[in-house]
Design a protein around this motif. Structure first.
Motif, PDB file in Angstrom:
ATOM      1  N   TYR A   4      61.257  48.318  75.454  1.00 54.73           N
ATOM      2  CA  TYR A   4      60.153  48.628  74.547  1.00 54.73           C
ATOM      3  C   TYR A   4      59.617  47.389  73.827  1.00 54.73           C
ATOM      4  N   LEU A   5      60.077  46.235  74.264  1.00 48.36           N
ATOM      5  CA  LEU A   5      59.603  44.970  73.684  1.00 48.36           C
ATOM      6  C   LEU A   5      59.003  44.015  74.719  1.00 48.36           C
ATOM      7  N   LYS A   6      59.256  44.269  75.973  1.00 50.80           N
ATOM      8  CA  LYS A   6      58.854  43.309  77.008  1.00 50.80           C
ATOM      9  C   LYS A   6      57.365  43.385  77.327  1.00 50.80           C
ATOM     10  N   SER A   7      56.845  42.287  77.857  1.00 44.90           N
ATOM     11  CA  SER A   7      55.469  42.251  78.329  1.00 44.90           C
ATOM     12  C   SER A   7      55.414  42.796  79.756  1.00 44.90           C
ATOM     13  N   THR A   8      54.256  43.281  80.147  1.00 46.86           N
ATOM     14  CA  THR A   8      54.023  43.767  81.505  1.00 46.86           C
ATOM     15  C   THR A   8      52.643  43.272  81.931  1.00 46.86           C
ATOM     16  N   LYS A   9      52.233  43.652  83.122  1.00 48.75           N
ATOM     17  CA  LYS A   9      50.902  43.249  83.578  1.00 48.75           C
ATOM     18  C   LYS A   9      49.828  43.752  82.619  1.00 48.75           C
ATOM     19  N   MET A  10      49.950  45.002  82.152  1.00 48.21           N
ATOM     20  CA  MET A  10      48.959  45.550  81.231  1.00 48.21           C
ATOM     21  C   MET A  10      49.226  45.162  79.784  1.00 48.21           C
ATOM     22  N   LEU A  11      50.489  45.083  79.421  1.00 48.00           N
ATOM     23  CA  LEU A  11      50.864  44.673  78.059  1.00 48.00           C
ATOM     24  C   LEU A  11      51.040  43.160  78.038  1.00 48.00           C
ATOM     25  N   ASN A  12      49.966  42.451  78.280  1.00 45.84           N
ATOM     26  CA  ASN A  12      50.023  40.992  78.490  1.00 45.84           C
ATOM     27  C   ASN A  12      49.852  40.234  77.175  1.00 45.84           C
ATOM     28  N   TYR A  13      50.821  40.418  76.276  1.00 41.65           N
ATOM     29  CA  TYR A  13      50.682  39.785  74.961  1.00 41.65           C
ATOM     30  C   TYR A  13      50.894  38.279  74.978  1.00 41.65           C
ATOM     31  N   ASP A  14      51.215  37.732  76.157  1.00 44.11           N
ATOM     32  CA  ASP A  14      51.279  36.278  76.277  1.00 44.11           C
ATOM     33  C   ASP A  14      49.934  35.678  76.676  1.00 44.11           C
ATOM     34  N   ALA A  15      48.913  36.507  76.836  1.00 44.49           N
ATOM     35  CA  ALA A  15      47.567  36.019  77.141  1.00 44.49           C
ATOM     36  C   ALA A  15      47.037  35.205  75.965  1.00 44.49           C
ATOM     37  N   ARG A  16      46.281  34.185  76.268  1.00 45.76           N
ATOM     38  CA  ARG A  16      45.794  33.262  75.235  1.00 45.76           C
ATOM     39  C   ARG A  16      45.064  33.992  74.114  1.00 45.76           C
TER      40      ARG A  16
END
Length: 240
Positions: A4-16
């Protein structure tokens, strides 16, 4: 809990764009989980107002770029932002009747739309309890416009993207409790999912071919225009 904390393709919170937004808003520096949830909730509710995106499967950064969102896309965005500041979040899937979109959906689209529509909301883990954040869907200016349109409305309201049992007591603000704005339209519970990626791998809207083209290129534009018209009523109300 890492799921429930990891990023995924859609949950791309590492995007600039998302990294820069979080830094600018200073959400990560907030010490209290309640305040983190509240600040992000307010942003997604009001800085990303109600509007109908072309696809449900947009990534969080794409929703941010659109600058507006509906139930499914806002759920993706708020889940991504909360996970980015170490607040566990998941997705809850359901199916809803289409009637509560009546005031916004063109009559032809209403006829073409399937009887049940895929609907999701984010759930956040707070004080060891999973809480619905569904109330984030409708921004406050839009709701003010609805109140101007329906000044005498009390009790059940099932229209204009709102499905509640009591319009006079909306629970759409973060107060450490569950929020809701469309729950009264839910007719089928699909359960919880680690991510929107997992949900959309199993479920999707039942639009195909011409119906899909008409919604993406005509129907949703009319709906967004009608949402804008409702907001204008709020401005007129304040002017008066």
């Amino acid at each position: 809990m890492n799921d429930y904390l990891k990023s995924t393709k859609m949950l791309n919170y590492d995007a600039r764009e998302i990294v820069e937004l979080i830094a600018a808003q200073k959400w990560a520096s907030l010490n209290d989980t309640y305040d983190k949830i509240g600040a992000i909730y307010d942003y997604v509710q009001n800085a990303v107002p109600l509007g109908y995106n072309k696809y449900d499967s947009l990534t969080a950064s794409q929703v941010l770029a659109d600058g507006f969102g509906q139930c499914n896309t806002k759920a993706t965005l708020i889940t991504s932002l909360l996970r980015a500041v170490d607040v566990p979040c998941r997705l809850h899937g359901s199916k809803v009747t289409k009637e509560f979109q009546r005031g916004l959906m063109p009559k032809l689209m209403a006829k073409l739309a399937p009887p049940l529509i895929l609907h999701t909301w984010a759930e956040v883990l707070y004080d060891d309890e999973w809480l619905s954040l569904e109330g984030v869907i409708t921004d406050k200016i839009y709701l003010s416009g609805l109140r101007a349109l329906f000044p005498e409305q009390r009790g059940r309201f099932f229209d204009y993207a709102v499905a509640v049992d009591d319009f006079s007591e909306l629970k759409v603000d973060w107060r450490g409790k569950a929020t809701a704005i469309q729950q009264a339209a839910v007719v089928e519970d699909l359960g919880v999912f680690d991510s929107p990626d997992a949900l959309y791998a199993r479920y999707s809207q039942k639009y195909r071919g011409v119906k899909k083209f008409m919604y993406e290129n005509i129907g949703r534009r009319i709906m967004n225009k009608r949402v804008s018209d409702v907001r204008k009523r709020a401005t007129e109300r304040c002017g008066n």
